[in-house]
Design an enzyme around this catalytic site. Structure first.
Site, PDB file in Angstrom:
ATOM      1  N   CYS A 136       4.049   9.275   0.814  1.00 59.19           N
ATOM      2  CA  CYS A 136       2.748   9.818   0.426  1.00 59.19           C
ATOM      3  C   CYS A 136       2.950  10.822  -0.705  1.00 59.19           C
ATOM      4  O   CYS A 136       3.672  11.807  -0.546  1.00 59.19           O
ATOM      5  CB  CYS A 136       2.111  10.487   1.633  1.00 59.19           C
TER       6      CYS A 136
ATOM      7  N   ARG B  35       0.837  -1.205   0.000  1.00 58.11           N
ATOM      8  CA  ARG B  35       0.000   0.000   0.000  1.00 58.11           C
ATOM      9  C   ARG B  35       0.877   1.263   0.000  1.00 58.11           C
ATOM     10  O   ARG B  35       0.970   1.964  -1.002  1.00 58.11           O
ATOM     11  CB  ARG B  35      -0.948  -0.020   1.218  1.00 58.11           C
ATOM     12  N   ASP B  36       1.555   1.522   1.103  1.00 55.61           N
ATOM     13  CA  ASP B  36       2.326   2.763   1.237  1.00 55.61           C
ATOM     14  C   ASP B  36       3.460   2.798   0.216  1.00 55.61           C
ATOM     15  O   ASP B  36       3.802   3.846  -0.333  1.00 55.61           O
ATOM     16  CB  ASP B  36       2.890   2.840   2.662  1.00 55.61           C
TER      17      ASP B  36
ATOM     18  N   HIS C  16       3.707   3.971  12.918  1.00 54.20           N
ATOM     19  CA  HIS C  16       3.976   3.898  11.470  1.00 54.20           C
ATOM     20  C   HIS C  16       5.016   4.977  11.157  1.00 54.20           C
ATOM     21  O   HIS C  16       4.682   6.149  11.014  1.00 54.20           O
ATOM     22  CB  HIS C  16       2.651   4.143  10.748  1.00 54.20           C
TER      23      HIS C  16
ATOM     24  N   ASN D  84       9.075   4.237   4.066  1.00 53.71           N
ATOM     25  CA  ASN D  84       8.816   3.737   5.425  1.00 53.71           C
ATOM     26  C   ASN D  84      10.096   3.166   6.012  1.00 53.71           C
ATOM     27  O   ASN D  84      11.043   2.871   5.284  1.00 53.71           O
ATOM     28  CB  ASN D  84       7.801   2.581   5.357  1.00 53.71           C
TER      29      ASN D  84
ATOM     30  N   HIS E 106       8.318   6.639   9.000  1.00 57.36           N
ATOM     31  CA  HIS E 106       9.096   6.744   7.762  1.00 57.36           C
ATOM     32  C   HIS E 106      10.532   7.093   8.152  1.00 57.36           C
ATOM     33  O   HIS E 106      10.762   7.765   9.154  1.00 57.36           O
ATOM     34  CB  HIS E 106       8.489   7.797   6.833  1.00 57.36           C
TER      35      HIS E 106
END
Ligand code: COA
Ligand code: ZN
Length: 318
Positions: free
Chosen positions: A246, A21-22, A213, A255, A215
Site C-alpha cells: 500500500c 490490484r495490490d 490477506h 503480499n 503481506h
C-alpha cells in the site's frame, strides 16, 4: 470461546490473486492496459479463478489504476471466474456498478491514522458511507467483501486490538457483507494475532465468512496461512511473484506470493485448481514486465521435484 475445526486435507482452498490490484498499485511506472490484461489472462489460464483485478479509486491517488474500466472490459472470464475490484467510497461504488463484476472489495482501516492516510477520512465516516456503497452495489447485483486494512497492526499506531477488528466485522455483517477480509497491510500479523482476530470475529459476528490477506513483510506470511487453516479459514489472497504493498502505509512490502502459497497448499494436500508450472509462467511474464526480480521463491527455485542436469553443476574435487 468460539472455535472452528481445522480445514481438513483434500479440501478446496480459494486462492484469490490480488497482484493486478495490490501489486500494480505499488508500481511507479505505468503498466500498459493491454499488458495488465495479458497478465490477468495468463493468471486465469493457470487455473486461478478468483481475482481482484483493479481499484475504483481516485486516479490522482493511484494513477496506475486509472484504467480500471478498460482492464475489466478487456479480461477473459473463464468458466467459474470470480472477478472483484477494490472500492473505497460511494464514487467508487458508482463506477463499479457500471462494470461486469462479481463482487467488490470495500476498504476501511482498523486503525484511525491509516484510514486518514489511505482514504482521507476517519474510520467512522468510512463506515457511515458504506451504507450507501452497499446499497449501490446490491442494486447492481454485485456482492460485497468487507475489506479491512491494518487488521493485525498499524505502522503508525502499533497494536490493533482484536476487539476493534471484531467491531468493524460486526458493522460489515450488519450492512449485509458476504464476508470480511482481514488485511495485514504491512506484514505485522503473527500466528498468535491471527488466531485472536479470527476468534474475536467469530464471537462478535457469528456466521460471517472470514478471508485472510497477508503481506510477507517480516517473512511469516505463510506461517499465518497455516494458522488460518488450523482455524478453519479457506480463503487467502496472494499476489503473483510476491508483488504488492500500500503506497499510503509506511514500510509496506509485497503480499504473500501466489506461487509460494499454491506450492505450500498443494504439498500440504489441499486442492487449489491451479497448475503450478503455468502459474510460474505467468509470474515470469509479470516479472518481465516489472523489470526487476520479484521476491517469490518458487519462481526462482521451481517446483520441489524439478530435476537438474548433473552435467550443469560442478563436482567437488579435492
Ligand atoms: N474514483 C475516481 N475519482 C474519485 C473517486 C473514485 N472512487 N473518489 C473521489 N474521486 C475524485 C472526485 O470526483 C474528486 O474529483 P474532482 O476534484 O475532479 O472533483 C476528487 O477525487 C476528490 O474527491 P474527494 O471525495 O474529496 O476525495 P479525497 O481527496 O478525500 O480522496 C479517496 C478520497 C478515497 C478518493 C482517495 O483517498 C483514494 O482514492 N484512496 C485510495 C487509496 C488506495 O487505493 N489505497 C490502496 C488500497 S488499500
Ligand atoms: Zn494488501
Amino acid at each position: 470461546m468460539t472455535t472452528a475445526s481445522p480445514v481438513t486435507e483434500g479440501s478446496r482452498i480459494t486462492v484469490c490473486e490480488v497482484g493486478p490490484r495490490d501489486g500494480f498499485q505499488n508500481e511507479k511506472t505505468f503498466i500498459p492496459t493491454a499488458k495488465k490484461i495479458e497478465i490477468a489472462n495468463a493468471l486465469f489460464a493457470s487455473g486461478l479463478r478468483h481475482m481482484q483485478v483493479t481499484s475504483f479509486v481516485s486516479p490522482r491517488a493511484v494513477p496506475q489504476l486509472a484504467d480500471a474500466e478498460e482492464v475489466l472490459a478487456g479480461i477473459d472470464r473463464p468458466e467459474g471466474a470470480w472477478v472483484t475490484a477494490l472500492v473505497p467510497n460511494l464514487r467508487g461504488a458508482e463506477r463499479a456498478a457500471t462494470c461486469k463484476l462479481d463482487a467488490v472489495h470495500t476498504v476501511v482501516s482498523a486503525s484511525e491514522t491509516h484510514n486518514l492516510k489511505n482514504v482521507n477520512r476517519p474510520v467512522e465516516q468510512s463506515l457511515e458511507e458504506m451504507a450507501a456503497v452497499f446499497e449501490v452495489l446490491k442494486a447492481a447485483g454485485i456482492g460485497v467483501e468487507g475489506g479491512m486494512a491494518t487488521a493485525f497492526g498499524c505502522p503508525f499506531e502499533g497494536v490493533v486490538p482484536p476487539e476493534q477488528v471484531a467491531r468493524i466485522a460486526r458493522r460489515y455483517q450488519e450492512l449485509g457483507a458476504d464476508s470480511v477480509s482481514l488485511g495485514d497491510t504491512t506484514g505485522m500479523a503473527t500466528p498468535q494475532t491471527v488466531r485472536a482476530a479470527i476468534r474475536a470475529i467469530r464471537e462478535a459476528a457469528p456466521g460471517l465468512e472470514i478471508h485472510l490477506h497477508f503481506h510477507n513483510t517480516r517473512g511469516v506470511g505463510l506461517a499465518c496461512v497455516m494458522t488460518g487453516l488450523a482455524e478453519g479459514v479457506t480463503h487467502y489472497d496472494a499476489a503473483v511473484g510476491g508483488l504488492g504493498g500500500c503506497p499510503f502505509a509506511a514500510g509496506a512490502t509485497g503480499n504473500i506470493c501466489t506461487e509460494d502459497l499454491v506450492y505450500l497448499l498443494q504439498e500440504s494436500g489441499y486442492e487449489t485448481g491451479v497448475d503450478l508450472d503455468a502459474l510460474i509462467g505467468a509470474a515470469r511474464l509479470t516479472q518481465g514486465q516489472i523489470g526487476r526480480p520479484l521476491p517469490g521463491q518458487v519462481l526462482k527455485a521451481g517446483p520441489r521435484l524439478k530435476r537438474h542436469d548433473p552435467k550443469l553443476t560442478v563436482t567437488a574435487a579435492g
